[in-house]
Every structure is written in C-alpha cells, then in structure tokens.
Write a protein that holds these residues in place. Structure first.
Motif: not given
Length: 261
Positions: A179-193
């Motif tokens: 999952i990659q965040i596209l909006s908000g303060s964490n934009a660009g952050k990734e979470l491996e499932l």
C-alpha cells in the motif's frame, strides 16, 4: 495495568482491573461488570484483551455503547477514553505507556477467531482447514516446540524442490502486496502487506482490513458509517479482491495497492 473507573454523576463508584481475556458488561448478574440499571442491556458490551490492546465491542445492546460521545460497535480503547452506558461512565486508564502509532496511516490488529472482522477476512475454504462454525484451533505452547522428525520429514517433502523432483507442480507464490499513500502528511509512505490480516484506517471513523489469501488480497469493511471506495466505486459488505494499481479511499486518505514483482 489497565483498568476501568466506574462513576455516576461525577462520583467514582469503583475501579475494575482488566485482567481477563474477555470482560463482559451488563445488567445481569453473570457479567464481570454488573451495572443494575434498566437503560443497560442484560449483556451490553465486552472488552477483549489481545496482548497489550483492549477492544470494546457492543453486544447488540438496546440503547447502544458510546465512547467519548460517539456510538460504536467496535473500538480500540486508548487511555482516557470514556465509555457511556446509560447514566454511568467507565473511564479507561492504562498505566503503562502505549506505543505511539500513526493514526493517519495504519495499525495492524489481531482479531479473535469468531469476530466479524476475522470472519470477513477468513478464506472461503477455512472450514476445510480446521475452522468450523466461527471457531478455530488456537495454537498452544506445546505446538510451538521444535518439530518432530516426522514433521521435519513431511515439511521437507512438501518443499517446492521436493515437489518438482516428484513431478508435482509447486504452489504459485503470491507476489507481495504493498500500500502506498497518495495524500495527506504521509504521502509517499509505503506499507508492505506481509501479515495475513492488516487493518487500515482510523478507529471510530473508518476501518477496513486487507486479508492475504492464497487467491490474492481482499479488502473488507469493518467499522464506520462510510464504506471504502475502490477506483471511485464504493464497495459493499462482502470482501472484494484487490487488483494491481487499484486506488483506495479510506478515512479521508487516498492510497494505491500494487504487487511487487
């Protein structure tokens, strides 16, 4: 130590330590926390303890369960939360410092077998693997010991190399979902499932789980009046398969799902 402080009209009645895996609250005498008031259902709510987390669940009560003024069905308790049942208040206090987490991004939670969230995340073939009627085989300490020689032999014979030499096609390995965040303060952050069940969202606002199954990744709505949106379309109550590069909107945050090659 975690505890509840029961009060009525601002007067503290008693403190109840949370020492059990499941603590029930209600009007009937068999509850762990009995509150004899007609506004409270016979079995009103329960607190489930999982490691260091405490989850409050409403048990289909007549008048509802409220936390900090908001009606809930399931809620991850945080120190200082006030549970309202009729005219009574139960303040949740956790003396131990809780590990910080980013509520705008994700929090992985473990659901007990039999809960709605676990049922939603469970593969359809679960009954053939020891899960029946909402109950599951729970591993005990004895199951966590070193494997026996027979088990080791079985494990070795089921490896991809052994299967290939025996003329059996090895199982397809599922690519890792991210999952990659596209909006908000964490934009660009990734979470491996990497976990079997990963929970995303904000407790008491909107929560969904992504389950990793042999067939792929599936998203299911768990909590909140609004359901997650996938590629501009609101999903229903059933689990929905995720496809590479799907765009998810959840709890005011836009994110994308993709498979690592």
């Amino acid at each position: 130590m975690s505890k509840l402080i029961l009060s009525l009209d601002g007067s503290i009645l008693k403190e109840i330590p949370l020492t059990k895996e499941r603590t029930t609250i209600g009007r009937k005498s068999h509850n762990d926390i009995q509150i004899d008031n007609l506004a409270i259902s016979g079995e009103h709510a329960a607190i489930i303890t999982i490691y260091n987390d405490f989850f409050l669940e409403d048990i289909n009560s007549t008048n509802g369960t409220f936390v900090n003024g908001q009606q809930i069905k399931k809620h991850l308790l945080k120190t200082g939360d006030v549970i309202a049942l009729g005219k009574y208040n139960l303040k949740y206090v956790n003396d131990a410092a809780q590990a910080p987490h980013d509520e705008d991004f994700e929090r992985t939670m473990i659901f007990r077998p039999g809960t709605a969230a676990m049922a939603a995340a469970m593969p359809a073939s679960a009954e053939s693997h020891g899960v029946t009627h909402g109950k599951a085989d729970v591993p005990t300490a004895s199951m966590l010991t070193q494997p026996s020689a027979a088990q080791a032999s079985m494990s070795a014979s089921s490896s991809p190399a052994a299967q290939s030499s025996a003329g059996v096609e090895p199982a397809v390995v599922l690519p890792l979902g991210v999952i990659q965040i596209l909006s908000g303060s964490n934009a660009g952050k990734e979470l491996e499932l990497t976990k079997n069940v990963t929970t995303l969202g904000k407790p008491a606002v909107q929560v969904a789980v992504i389950a990793r199954r042999p067939q792929g990744y599936f998203i299911t709505h768990v909590e909140g009046a609004k359901f997650p949106v996938i590629n501009g379309i609101t999903i229903g109550v059933q689990a929905q398969a995720l496809r590479d590069h799907d765009v998810i909107e959840l709890a005011g945050i836009k994110m994308t799902f993709f498979l690592k090659s």
